[in-house]
Design an enzyme around this catalytic site. Sequence first.
Site, mmCIF file in Angstrom:
data_model
loop_
_atom_site.group_PDB
_atom_site.id
_atom_site.type_symbol
_atom_site.label_atom_id
_atom_site.label_comp_id
_atom_site.label_asym_id
_atom_site.label_seq_id
_atom_site.Cartn_x
_atom_site.Cartn_y
_atom_site.Cartn_z
ATOM 1 N N LYS A 1 -2.388 -1.526 -4.049
ATOM 2 C CA LYS A 1 -3.122 -0.632 -3.708
ATOM 3 C C LYS A 1 -2.651 1.182 -3.628
ATOM 4 C CE LYS A 1 -6.126 1.873 -0.497
ATOM 5 N NZ LYS A 1 -6.659 2.064 0.994
ATOM 6 N N LYS B 1 0.663 -0.899 0.166
ATOM 7 C CA LYS B 1 -0.223 0.220 0.184
ATOM 8 C C LYS B 1 1.454 1.284 -0.003
ATOM 9 C CE LYS B 1 -3.554 2.348 2.566
ATOM 10 N NZ LYS B 1 -4.744 2.242 4.062
ATOM 11 N N SER C 1 -10.259 5.110 -4.561
ATOM 12 C CA SER C 1 -11.097 6.692 -4.941
ATOM 13 C C SER C 1 -11.148 7.582 -5.512
ATOM 14 C CB SER C 1 -12.107 7.010 -2.976
ATOM 15 O OG SER C 1 -10.150 7.785 -2.784
ATOM 16 N N GLU D 1 7.783 -6.765 0.672
ATOM 17 C CA GLU D 1 6.106 -6.826 2.097
ATOM 18 C C GLU D 1 4.854 -7.810 1.425
ATOM 19 O OE1 GLU D 1 5.480 -5.144 3.851
ATOM 20 O OE2 GLU D 1 6.490 -2.689 4.313
ATOM 21 N N ARG E 1 -10.565 9.435 2.465
ATOM 22 C CA ARG E 1 -10.449 10.220 3.506
ATOM 23 C C ARG E 1 -12.066 11.068 4.381
ATOM 24 N NH1 ARG E 1 -3.366 11.019 3.633
ATOM 25 N NH2 ARG E 1 -3.422 8.420 3.051
ATOM 26 N N TYR F 1 -15.526 0.794 -6.645
ATOM 27 C CA TYR F 1 -16.260 1.406 -6.110
ATOM 28 C C TYR F 1 -17.615 1.450 -7.389
ATOM 29 C CZ TYR F 1 -13.967 3.771 -2.769
ATOM 30 O OH TYR F 1 -12.837 3.360 -1.443
HETATM 31 C C1 PBG Z 1 -6.659 3.424 5.651
HETATM 32 C C2 PBG Z 1 -7.905 3.247 4.532
HETATM 33 C C3 PBG Z 1 -7.620 3.555 2.947
HETATM 34 C C4 PBG Z 1 -8.276 3.891 2.405
HETATM 35 C C5 PBG Z 1 -9.015 2.417 2.963
HETATM 36 N N1 PBG Z 1 -8.361 2.144 3.755
HETATM 37 C C6 PBG Z 1 -6.889 5.067 2.905
HETATM 38 C C7 PBG Z 1 -5.861 5.884 3.903
HETATM 39 O O1 PBG Z 1 -5.067 4.643 3.844
HETATM 40 O O2 PBG Z 1 -5.537 7.150 4.248
HETATM 41 C C8 PBG Z 1 -8.622 4.489 0.454
HETATM 42 C C9 PBG Z 1 -9.517 3.843 -0.180
HETATM 43 C C10 PBG Z 1 -10.014 4.765 -1.174
HETATM 44 O O3 PBG Z 1 -8.588 5.705 -1.385
HETATM 45 O O4 PBG Z 1 -10.420 4.034 -2.042
HETATM 46 N N2 PBG Z 1 -6.618 2.351 6.326
#
Ligand code: PBG
Length: 327
Positions: free
Chosen positions: A251, A197, A277, A236, A207, A315
């Site tokens: 991600k 990630k 997102s 990782e 967020r 989504y």
């Molecule tokens: C945090 C988390 C995030 C997302 C899923 N779980 C955001 C972050 O690391 O601040 C992001 C998902 C998205 O942007 O669709 N634990």
Amino acid sequence: MYPLTRLRRTRINEWSRRLVQENNISSSDLILPIFIKDGKNITEEIPSMPGVFRYSLDSLHKIIDRALKNKIPAIALFPEINNNKKNTKGTEATNKNNLVCRAIKEIKKNYKKEIGIICDVALDPYTSHGHDGIIKNNIVDNDLTITTLVKQSLIQAEAGCDVIAPSDMMDGRIGEIRKALEKNNYKDTLILSYAAKYVSNFYGPFRNAVGSETKLKSDKKNYQMDFHNSEESLREINLDIEEGADMVMIKPGLAYLDIISKVKNSFNIPIVAYNVSGEYSMMKHAIKEKILPDAAIYEMMISFKRAGANAVVTYFANEIVEKFLKS
Ligand code: PBG
């Protein structure tokens, strides 16, 4: 050589294009994220993510019924926690009666084994500072955070969560969570590790959706991965597999197809891509403004599959099935 070889021959007719098609997507490859919040009779659109809503538990059936109708195998729950429940240590994450646990129980009661439930394990929805862990000496403390993540995993498993998805990028948390699950007899609970990630600008709308954006005063660079790196993602993933992950997440997705492909070539483990997102909102906006056609969504999904993803968190999940996968 040309003219004996003409690659266009297989492209001339629809039937032959279908016949040689290498990649495809079906509803079984999709995971739908769902935002939940406390309250009654709430279905509110998230301003930064047009077409995506937050649901109170009594309204959840609307979106879950739709997902089931579309044969989507699993949902991922994300809570928006009331401000008065947030604190520096994110203690609400370990409250057996918190929003996520209540949602899991409600969904399991109504849907039994019809749909898989995936829950994030991370503290960011619960901390007053918006970070994924507990801060000590001005930095998110790895080991202290793991202790809380283990508790969070256990209460979610106890509530009936099928897949624990640690998304915080602490070192060693997969192993500790796996050990705790084994010890407490949740031996069949899956772990989907957000193994690679990255610190990303593409998480902004999420967020905003979970209300951590205004809280967060600094970035997550001391725990999420640096996007200048790719080899590191293999380390990782290797560690998380050794520690007991069943599936790994990469991600974001769209700007990280190279990572998906690299991981696919190096490991034998199911790969999930997170179409985050920012990728959603960007595309949604372009479609709304008629800059791109709807079919761009489908093309994007195929790119995840082509890169090597087994499944995609998106989504767009319902929309994809309804627009492109129904014959
Ligand atoms: C945090 C988390 C995030 C997302 C899923 N779980 C955001 C972050 O690391 O601040 C992001 C998902 C998205 O942007 O669709 N634990």
